[in-house]
Design an enzyme around this catalytic site. Structure first.
Site, short mmCIF file in Angstrom:
data_model
loop_
_atom_site.label_atom_id
_atom_site.label_comp_id
_atom_site.label_asym_id
_atom_site.label_seq_id
_atom_site.Cartn_x
_atom_site.Cartn_y
_atom_site.Cartn_z
CE LYS A 100 4.21 27.38 -0.44
NZ LYS A 100 4.59 27.98 -1.23
CG ASP B 271 5.34 18.05 -26.68
OD1 ASP B 271 5.74 17.53 -25.51
OD2 ASP B 271 4.65 17.56 -27.32
CB SER C 67 9.92 6.34 -14.51
OG SER C 67 8.81 7.26 -14.53
CB SER C 68 11.11 9.74 -10.52
OG SER C 68 10.00 8.98 -10.20
CG HIS D 39 -1.70 1.18 1.46
ND1 HIS D 39 -2.65 1.71 0.89
CD2 HIS D 39 -1.32 2.48 2.52
CE1 HIS D 39 -3.11 3.06 1.33
NE2 HIS D 39 -2.34 3.29 2.17
NE ARG E 289 3.92 3.39 10.63
CZ ARG E 289 4.79 3.93 9.88
NH1 ARG E 289 5.95 4.63 10.29
NH2 ARG E 289 4.50 4.03 8.51
CE1 TYR F 259 8.25 19.33 3.52
CE2 TYR F 259 10.41 18.71 3.87
CZ TYR F 259 9.48 19.18 4.67
OH TYR F 259 9.26 19.37 5.79
CB THR G 254 5.47 25.37 6.29
OG1 THR G 254 6.53 24.55 6.17
CG2 THR G 254 4.20 24.58 5.90
CB SER H 209 -0.04 28.77 -4.88
OG SER H 209 0.69 28.56 -3.96
CG HIS I 279 12.46 14.75 11.47
ND1 HIS I 279 12.28 15.80 10.71
CD2 HIS I 279 11.67 14.01 10.59
CE1 HIS I 279 11.79 15.82 9.70
NE2 HIS I 279 11.41 14.62 9.47
CG HIS I 280 11.99 10.73 8.81
ND1 HIS I 280 10.68 10.32 8.72
CD2 HIS I 280 12.36 11.74 8.39
CE1 HIS I 280 10.49 11.30 8.04
NE2 HIS I 280 11.46 12.16 7.81
CD GLU J 225 9.39 10.32 -2.65
OE1 GLU J 225 10.25 10.77 -3.63
OE2 GLU J 225 8.47 9.91 -3.06
CG HIS K 31 12.39 15.23 5.69
ND1 HIS K 31 11.49 14.70 6.57
CD2 HIS K 31 12.17 16.44 5.37
CE1 HIS K 31 10.28 15.70 6.54
NE2 HIS K 31 10.76 16.79 6.21
CD1 TRP L 23 6.40 3.20 3.96
CD2 TRP L 23 7.49 4.07 2.34
NE1 TRP L 23 6.74 4.55 4.42
CE2 TRP L 23 7.29 5.18 3.19
CE3 TRP L 23 8.26 4.49 1.26
CZ2 TRP L 23 8.06 6.40 3.27
CZ3 TRP L 23 8.74 5.76 1.11
CH2 TRP L 23 8.81 6.59 2.24
#
Lengths: 181, 529
Positions: B334, B109, B172-173, B80, B453, B260, B331, B271, B305-306, B258, B256, B145
Site C-alpha cells: 500500500k 440511501d 451499534s457497530s 480516554h 505506561r 485494523y 502494508t 487512496s 504479539h500483544h 479491531e 488485533h 481500556w
C-alpha cells in the site's frame, strides 16, 4: 421513503450476517474449552488435567538417571482468605530423574466445624509440566477434615529423564480451594 | 476507477427535508443526516477524550503528584482509551461511510435506513452510561481500556456500567456494519462491479466484515467478566479452575482485528485523496484491494504479539512474531502504491492533501515501530512502556485521525455547499502535525529508557521529554479548536460557494451531484460506464 428505495431484498444477506455474528459470539465461548485442551496438551501455563486423568503422563518405569539432579521446589498457597493452614513438609528436594519420590503436605482445619477442600496444582516452568508424573496425589480427591483436625497428605511424583537438560529447577505448586460445608 | 455519465439529480424530492428538530434529526432515516449525526457525535467524543488526555499530560508535565491522585489518573487513561476507540474513531468512520458510501456507489440511501437510525442513537446511550460513572461512588473504570481481569473485577459500581456501555456500543457497530455490507453488496449502481468500486468503499466492506466477526468475540469476553463478577462463574478466576490469561487471548483475538477496523477506512480515504491532488489515477488499484483483504485475514492470526510476556511456548512466540511481520508485506504494497501514485504527479497541497501526505509519512513511522514491537525478544523490553504508547498513537492519531481530518476537509464542500477557509485549514494542519510529533516522538525515547505506561508519576530523569510531550499535547489540543471553528463556519454557510466538483482531479460519483448534496440523491441510479 419511496418503495423503490427498499426494492432489493436485503433479508437473506442480513440473515447471513447475523449468523456470522451469533457464530462468532459462540466462538468466543468456544475458546474457553479450546484453551484448556491446548494447555493440557502442551503443558502451557503448567496446566495438567485437574481430575488426575493425566497421572501417567510423564510416567516412567525404568532406570534412574543417577548422573543428574533436578531440584524440585514445593509451594503451597490458600486461595482467598479460607480458614486453612497449608504447607509442604519439605520445601526443597534434590531428586534424580526416573526415581519415584514421596513427600507430604500438611493441612490444618482452623475452624470449629467440619470442612472440606480440594487442591489444584501447577508446574513451572510450563515446559517441564509434561515431564512431571504423579502416580498418586492428595489433590486427586476432595479432602474432608474434622473440626481442628491436622493431617499430613502424601504426594508421589516422578521426574521423567526426558526432561530437557536446561531445566534445573521445577516448581510444583498447590493451591488449596475451600469447599464450603 | 470508473468514469461516469449521469445528470445531477434535480428530482422533485430534492428539497423535501423533514421539518422540526425531532423529525429532522431524532427520527431521521436519511443517510446524510445520520452521517452528520455520527460525525458530530464523534467530534464531541474526540474533545471529551481529548480533555482526559490533557489531564494526563498535565499530571505528567513534571515528576510528583501535581494535580490528580493516581486513582483518578488511572480513570483518565482508561476512559480516554475507551472513548477515543469506541466513541471517536469508530463512529467517525461510520459517519463517513454513511455520508459517502451511498454517494460513491450511486445508491439512494443505506440499505436499512431505520436500523441506521437505531445504530446511531444507541451511541449516545452507551457513552452517557460510560461517562456517568465519573459521578458514581468509586468513580469511573480505572483498569485500562483492555479491561483485564482480575483487576477490572475490582472496579466498583462502575463495572456493570462499563460492561453494558461496551455492549451497546458493540451492538451499534454490528448493526452499522451489517447495514454497510447490505448497502455495498445490494445497492451498487448498474455497471459498478466489485472491482470498479472506489477504494473507500472497498476498505469499508472489508472493515464491516471484520466488525461482524470480532465485535461478538469482545461481547463474549466481557459477558464472561460480567458472569464471573455476579453469577459465580470462573472463566478467568483461578479459584474455580479458570485462567486470567485466557481473557487476554479472547480480548486480543478481538483486539488485533479491531486495530485494523480503526485503520482500514483510513487507507481508503488516503487512496481517494492522493490521486485527486496528484491528478493521476491510483497506482495499483487491484493490488490495493488484495492488500486490504490480506491485512484483514492476517489480523486474525497475530493476536499473540500483544501478550508475548505472559509466557508462551517458543513455537507460539515464533509463530506470532513471523505472522505479525508478514503484515508488513501487504502494508508495504500500500505504501509503495501511494508513493507511485504521487510519482511525477501534478501535485497541489490543499489541506486534505497535506493531511493525506502526513498520514503516509507518519503512519509509516508507526508501522516501523510496530515491526520493532513484533520482535518477541525485544518486546520483552518494550512491553507496557511508553514505546508502545508512542507506537499506537502514531498509527491512531497521525494515522486514523489525520485521515479523518483529511476526509472531512475533502468532502466538507460536498456536505455544506461552501468551501472551508484554506488559510485556517492549513494553519490547523501545520499546528497539528508539529504538535503531534512533539507529543509522541519523545515518547519513543521515554519508552526505550524504561518509562512504564499507565503510571501517574515517574523518576526525575524522564522529566525533560515528558515536558516536551506535554507542551506538544496542549498545542495539539488547542489546534483542534481551529478545526472546530472551520467546520462551524462551513456549517453556517460562511464561505465561497462550492461547485459540484471543487477538486480538479477528484474522481467518483459523489462529485456528479450538486454541492451541498441534495437531501435525496440518485433516486434514479446513475449509469457507470
Amino acid at each position: 421513503m419511496e418503495r423503490e428505495f427498499t426494492a432489493p431484498r436485503h433479508g437473506p444477506l442480513v440473515r447471513r450476517c447475523l449468523v456470522v455474528v451469533v457464530a462468532m459470539f459462540g466462538f468466543g465461548f468456544a475458546l474457553v474449552p479450546a484453551y484448556r485442551i491446548f494447555c493440557e496438551v502442551t503443558g502451557f501455563q503448567g496446566f495438567i488435567a485437574a481430575d488426575g486423568s493425566d497421572r501417567d503422563r510423564g510416567g516412567y518405569v525404568g532406570a534412574v538417571d543417577e548422573s543428574r539432579t533436578v531440584t524440585v521446589e514445593l509451594v503451597a498457597s490458600v486461595n482467598g482468605r479460607a480458614p486453612w493452614g497449608f504447607a509442604p513438609v519439605e520445601r526443597r528436594l534434590e531428586v534424580h530423574p526416573g526415581a519415584l519420590v514421596t513427600t507430604r503436605y500438611r493441612a490444618v482445619n482452623e475452624t470449629g466445624e467440619p470442612r472440606a477442600w480440594q487442591a489444584s496444582y501447577n508446574v513451572a516452568p510450563g515446559s517441564a509440566a509434561r515431564y512431571l508424573g504423579k502416580p498418586e496425589c492428595f489433590c486427586f480427591q476432595r479432602q474432608e477434615f474434622e473440626p481442628g483436625e491436622a493431617r499430613e497428605l502424601p504426594v508421589t511424583f516422578i521426574v521423567n529423564p526426558d526432561i530437557p537438560s536446561h531445566v534445573k529447577t521445577v516448581t510444583l505448586s498447590y493451591t488449596l480451594f475451600d469447599l464450603e460445608g | 476507477m470508473s468514469s461516469v455519465a449521469t445528470h445531477p439529480d434535480h428530482g422533485a424530492h430534492a428539497a423535501a427535508k423533514p421539518r422540526g428538530f425531532l423529525r429532522r434529526w431524532v427520527l431521521t432515516t436519511s443517510h446524510k443526516d445520520i452521517g452528520t449525526l455520527y460525525l458530530l457525535f464523534s467530534l464531541a467524543m474526540f474533545f471529551i477524550g481529548g480533555a482526559m488526555a490533557m489531564v494526563i499530560r498535565a499530571e505528567l508535565f513534571q515528576p510528583g503528584m501535581d494535580f490528580v491522585d493516581p486513582y483518578f489518573f488511572n480513570q483518565m487513561t482508561t476512559v480516554h482509551g475507551l472513548v477515543m476507540v469506541f466513541g471517536a474513531v469508530m463512529p467517525a468512520f461510520v459517519g463517513l461511510a454513511n455520508w459517502m458510501v451511498p454517494l460513491q456507489i450511486g445508491a439512494p440511501d443505506m440499505a436499512l435506513p431505520r436500523m441506521n437510525n437505531w445504530s446511531f442513537w444507541l451511541l449516545p446511550a452507551a457513552f452517557s452510561m460510560m461517562l456517568v460513572t465519573f459521578f458514581l461512588p468509586g468513580g469511573a473504570p480505572a483498569a485500562g481500556w483492555t479491561m483485564y481481569p482480575p483487576l477490572v473485577l475490582q472496579t466498583g459500581m462502575a463495572f456493570p456500567f462499563l460492561i453494558f456501555a461496551v455492549h451497546i456500543a458493540g451492538i451499534s457497530s454490528i448493526m452499522g456494519a451489517i447495514n454497510i455490507i447490505a448497502t455495498i453488496l445490494n445497492l451498487r449502481a448498474p455497471g459498478m462491479g466489485l472491482l470498479k468500486m472506489p477504494l473507500f468503499v472497498w476498505t469499508w466492506l472489508v472493515t464491516a466484515f471484520l466488525l461482524i466477526a470480532v465485535i461478538p468475540v469482545l461481547a463474549g469476553a466481557i459477558t464472561m467478566l460480567l458472569t464471573d463478577q455476579y453469577f459465580g462463574t470462573s472463566f478467568f478466576s483461578a479459584a474455580g479452575g479458570g485462567d486470567p490469561v485466557l481473557y487476554q487471548h479472547i480480548f486480543w483475538f478481538f483486539g488485533h482485528p479491531e486495530v485494523y477496523i480503526l485503520i482500514l477506512p483510513a487507507f481508503g480515504i488516503v487512496s481517494t485523496i492522493l490521486p485527486a491532488f496528484a491528478r493521476k489515477p491510483l497506482f495499483g488499484y487491484t493490488s490495493m484491494v488484495y492488500a486490504v483483504a490480506s491485512i484483514a485475514f492476517l489480523s486474525f492470526i497475530v493476536w499473540g504479539h500483544h501478550m508475548f510476556t505472559v509466557g508462551m511456548p517458543t513455537a507460539g512466540t515464533l509463530f506470532f512474531m513471523f505472522a505479525t511481520m508478514l503484515i508488513a508485506v501487504p502494508t508495504g504494497v500500500k505504501v509503495f502504491n501511494w508513493l507511485a501514485t504521487l510519482w511525477r504527479g501534478a501535485l497541489t497541497f490543499e489541506t486534505p492533501m497535506l493531511f493525506a501526505l502526513a498520514f503516509v509519512v507518519l503512519f509509516t513511522i508507526g508501522g516501523l515501530s510496530g515491526i520493532m514491537l513484533a520482535i518477541a525478544p525485544v518486546d520483552f523490553q518494550y512491553h507496557d512502556t511508553y514505546f508502545v504508547v508512542a507506537h499506537f498513537h502514531y498509527v491512531l492519531v497521525s494515522g486514523s485521525i489525520f485521515a479523518i481530518m483529511a476526509a472531512v476537509y475533502f468532502w466538507l464542500p460536498k456536505w455544506t455547499g461552501v468551501m472551508y477557509s484554506e488559510r485556517l485549514g492549513k494553519l490547523h494542519f501545520w499546528t497539528s502535525v508539529v504538535a503531534m510529533n512533539l507529543v509522541f516522538f519523545p515518547q519513543h525515547f521515554l519508552g526505550l529508557a524504561g518509562m512504564p505506561r499507565r503510571i501517574a508519576d515517574y523518576p526525575v530523569e524522564f522529566m525533560e521529554w515528558n515536558m516536551v510531550s506535554s507542551v506538544g499535547a496542549f498545542a495539539y489540543g488547542a489546534a483542534q479548536l481551529i478545526f472546530v471553528w472551520t467546520v462551524i463556519q462551513c456549517m453556517r454557510g460562511r464561505g465561497k460557494p462550492a461547485p459540484a466538483k471543487p477538486w480538479e482531479g477528484a474522481e467518483g460519483l459523489e462529485w456528479t451531484v450538486p454541492s451541498p448534496a441534495p437531501h435525496h440523491t440518485f433516486h434514479e441510479p446513475p449509469k457507470v460506464v
